[in-house]
Write a protein that holds these residues in place. Structure first.
Motif, PDB file in Angstrom:
ATOM      1  N   UNK A  77       0.585  -1.392   0.163  1.00 51.29           N
ATOM      2  CA  UNK A  77       0.279  -0.280  -0.101  1.00 51.29           C
ATOM      3  C   UNK A  77       0.926   1.480   0.293  1.00 51.29           C
ATOM      4  N   UNK A  78       2.257   1.222   0.382  1.00 50.42           N
ATOM      5  CA  UNK A  78       2.789   2.339   0.820  1.00 50.42           C
ATOM      6  C   UNK A  78       3.893   2.663  -0.792  1.00 50.42           C
ATOM      7  N   UNK A  79       4.368   1.100  -1.659  1.00 51.53           N
ATOM      8  CA  UNK A  79       4.614   1.303  -2.349  1.00 51.53           C
ATOM      9  C   UNK A  79       4.215   2.143  -3.318  1.00 51.53           C
ATOM     10  N   UNK A  84       2.630   7.054  -7.199  1.00 51.53           N
ATOM     11  CA  UNK A  84       1.649   7.864  -7.456  1.00 51.53           C
ATOM     12  C   UNK A  84       1.807   8.664  -6.755  1.00 51.53           C
ATOM     13  N   UNK A  85       2.408   9.329  -6.191  1.00 47.16           N
ATOM     14  CA  UNK A  85       3.245  10.666  -5.642  1.00 47.16           C
ATOM     15  C   UNK A  85       3.993  10.751  -6.558  1.00 47.16           C
ATOM     16  N   UNK A  87       4.107   9.745  -9.675  1.00 51.82           N
ATOM     17  CA  UNK A  87       3.692  10.518 -11.274  1.00 51.82           C
ATOM     18  C   UNK A  87       2.472  11.412 -11.036  1.00 51.82           C
ATOM     19  N   UNK A  88       2.685  11.971  -9.746  1.00 53.24           N
ATOM     20  CA  UNK A  88       2.059  13.486  -9.258  1.00 53.24           C
ATOM     21  C   UNK A  88       3.269  14.141 -10.012  1.00 53.24           C
ATOM     22  N   UNK A  89       4.254  13.890  -8.981  1.00 53.45           N
ATOM     23  CA  UNK A  89       5.933  15.094  -9.652  1.00 53.45           C
ATOM     24  C   UNK A  89       5.945  15.190 -11.109  1.00 53.45           C
ATOM     25  N   UNK A  90       5.547  13.892 -12.018  1.00 55.94           N
ATOM     26  CA  UNK A  90       6.050  13.864 -12.858  1.00 55.94           C
ATOM     27  C   UNK A  90       5.251  14.528 -13.955  1.00 55.94           C
ATOM     28  N   UNK A  91       3.750  14.939 -13.748  1.00 49.87           N
ATOM     29  CA  UNK A  91       2.691  15.157 -14.552  1.00 49.87           C
ATOM     30  C   UNK A  91       3.238  16.856 -14.219  1.00 49.87           C
ATOM     31  N   UNK A  92       3.520  17.632 -12.593  1.00 50.92           N
ATOM     32  CA  UNK A  92       4.120  18.848 -12.327  1.00 50.92           C
ATOM     33  C   UNK A  92       5.150  19.068 -13.392  1.00 50.92           C
ATOM     34  N   UNK A  93       5.780  18.442 -13.691  1.00 46.84           N
ATOM     35  CA  UNK A  93       6.946  19.130 -14.819  1.00 46.84           C
ATOM     36  C   UNK A  93       6.408  19.868 -15.629  1.00 46.84           C
ATOM     37  N   UNK A  94       5.361  19.058 -16.337  1.00 45.22           N
ATOM     38  CA  UNK A  94       4.531  19.322 -17.950  1.00 45.22           C
ATOM     39  C   UNK A  94       4.199  20.545 -18.045  1.00 45.22           C
ATOM     40  N   UNK A  95       3.312  20.643 -17.052  1.00 44.64           N
ATOM     41  CA  UNK A  95       3.195  21.808 -15.914  1.00 44.64           C
ATOM     42  C   UNK A  95       3.402  23.114 -15.589  1.00 44.64           C
ATOM     43  N   UNK A  96       4.813  22.851 -15.748  1.00 43.81           N
ATOM     44  CA  UNK A  96       5.464  23.930 -14.672  1.00 43.81           C
ATOM     45  C   UNK A  96       5.502  25.548 -15.370  1.00 43.81           C
ATOM     46  N   UNK A 138      -2.327   9.752  -0.025  1.00 39.07           N
ATOM     47  CA  UNK A 138      -3.655   8.895   0.331  1.00 39.07           C
ATOM     48  C   UNK A 138      -4.030   9.024   1.908  1.00 39.07           C
ATOM     49  N   UNK A 139      -5.000   8.961   2.294  1.00 37.98           N
ATOM     50  CA  UNK A 139      -4.514   8.876   4.198  1.00 37.98           C
ATOM     51  C   UNK A 139      -5.074   7.491   4.437  1.00 37.98           C
ATOM     52  N   UNK A 140      -5.507   6.623   3.895  1.00 42.40           N
ATOM     53  CA  UNK A 140      -5.884   5.151   4.330  1.00 42.40           C
ATOM     54  C   UNK A 140      -4.135   4.798   5.097  1.00 42.40           C
TER      55      UNK A 140
END
Length: 309
Positions: A77-79, A84-85, A87-96, A138-140
């Motif tokens: 679950x942690x992995x 997911x985090x 993936x979000x970081x990589x997406x952020x580089x495209x909208x920087x 995630x909070x879980x």
């Protein structure tokens, strides 16, 4: 994003540790009681005692076994959350570039309406491009760790076996029922290492934002470990080893994640919310001396051409 994740997790753990110190009450004779003690601590103490008997009477190995079991259950679950985090970081580089333009607009806003409009643009940038405002965390996993941490904390804090200083409460020469600086220091070092591993393979600007948390997070772990019995410090130390393994798994998996996000962005380019600011090259000021020098070069070229004719 990762900074936010570490901060929220460790702040919650530190706050929970402080909360638990007041939730378990004691009678005049010193006997603990309360819902946390009765329903969390006591069952955990029974499990620890059973494991200690299975492992040669050592509560140290029992705590390590509990940590191993808990971490192995949570590891997938942690992995997944770390993936997911990432993936979000990589997406952020495209909208920087767009993000920089919105941040510049926020910086230059002079009225509340302008600030609100810039904030709305930032929210639209995240939403339209499928980027989570919380960085994909995630909070879980955090919520699952709360009762486990509460159970271990109260079980170790109020364990009769550990408090009595029995032979099984000693581990590597350390009394698990009393605070210990060595285990607190080891916990600090292992989480400092985990923080450093988390900076591998990420852009330099993101490293700068994570540098403060590389120190703050281990310091919070050190504070909780030093104030609590050493058994909890042992739990943190072993858990930190698992955290390092988890971070290394994501590090080696990051190139694949980056390639996958790049392919996705190629098929579905980032949606434009605001036109990025294109930096303008500074104009070169020509001095009279430079003009005279350039004219002499041109005249010399003309004369040379004339002689060649």
């Amino acid at each position: 994003m990762k900074k936010m994740k570490h901060l929220s997790t460790l702040t919650a753990i530190a706050g929970l540790a402080l909360l638990l110190t007041g939730c378990v009450q004691r009678t005049k004779s010193g006997k603990p009681y309360g819902a946390i003690y009765d329903y969390l601590a006591v069952p955990t103490q029974h499990v620890m005692s059973w494991l200690a008997e299975m492992l040669g009477g050592s509560y140290g190995w029992a705590i390590i076994a509990v940590t191993f079991i808990v971490r192995m259950v949570l590891l997938p679950m942690m992995i997944n959350q770390s993936r997911k985090a990432t993936v979000q970081q990589e997406k952020m580089s495209f909208v920087k570039p767009q993000m920089a333009a919105i941040q510049e607009r926020q910086k230059n806003a002079t009225t509340n309406d302008e600030k609100a409009a810039a904030s709305q643009q930032m929210m639209s940038l995240y939403k339209d491009n499928g980027i989570s405002m919380t960085g994909g965390m995630g909070c879980l996993p955090i919520l699952i760790q709360f009762p486990i941490f509460a159970a271990l904390y109260a079980a170790i804090q109020y364990s009769p076996a550990l408090a009595s200083g029995a032979s099984g409460s000693m581990f590597m020469g350390i009394s698990l029922g009393k605070p210990n600086l060595v285990l607190a220091a080891f916990s600090f070092i292992i989480y400092l290492l985990q923080g450093w591993l988390g900076t591998l393979g990420i852009p330099a600007e993101q490293k700068k934002s994570m540098m403060s948390m590389m120190i703050v997070s281990p310091l919070m772990i050190f504070f909780v470990s030093f104030k609590a019995p050493a058994g909890l410090g042992l739990y943190f130390f072993v858990g930190g080893i698992f955290a390092c393994v988890q971070t290394l798994i994501i590090y080696f998996y990051r190139p694949k994640i980056r390639a996958s996000v790049a392919e996705e962005m190629k098929k579905n380019p980032p949606k434009v919310v605001i036109e990025p600011v294109v930096p303008v090259a500074p104009k070169t000021t020509v001095t009279p001396t430079q003009t005279h020098h350039n004219n002499r070069q041109r005249n010399a070229g003309k004369q040379q051409h004339h002689h060649s004719d």
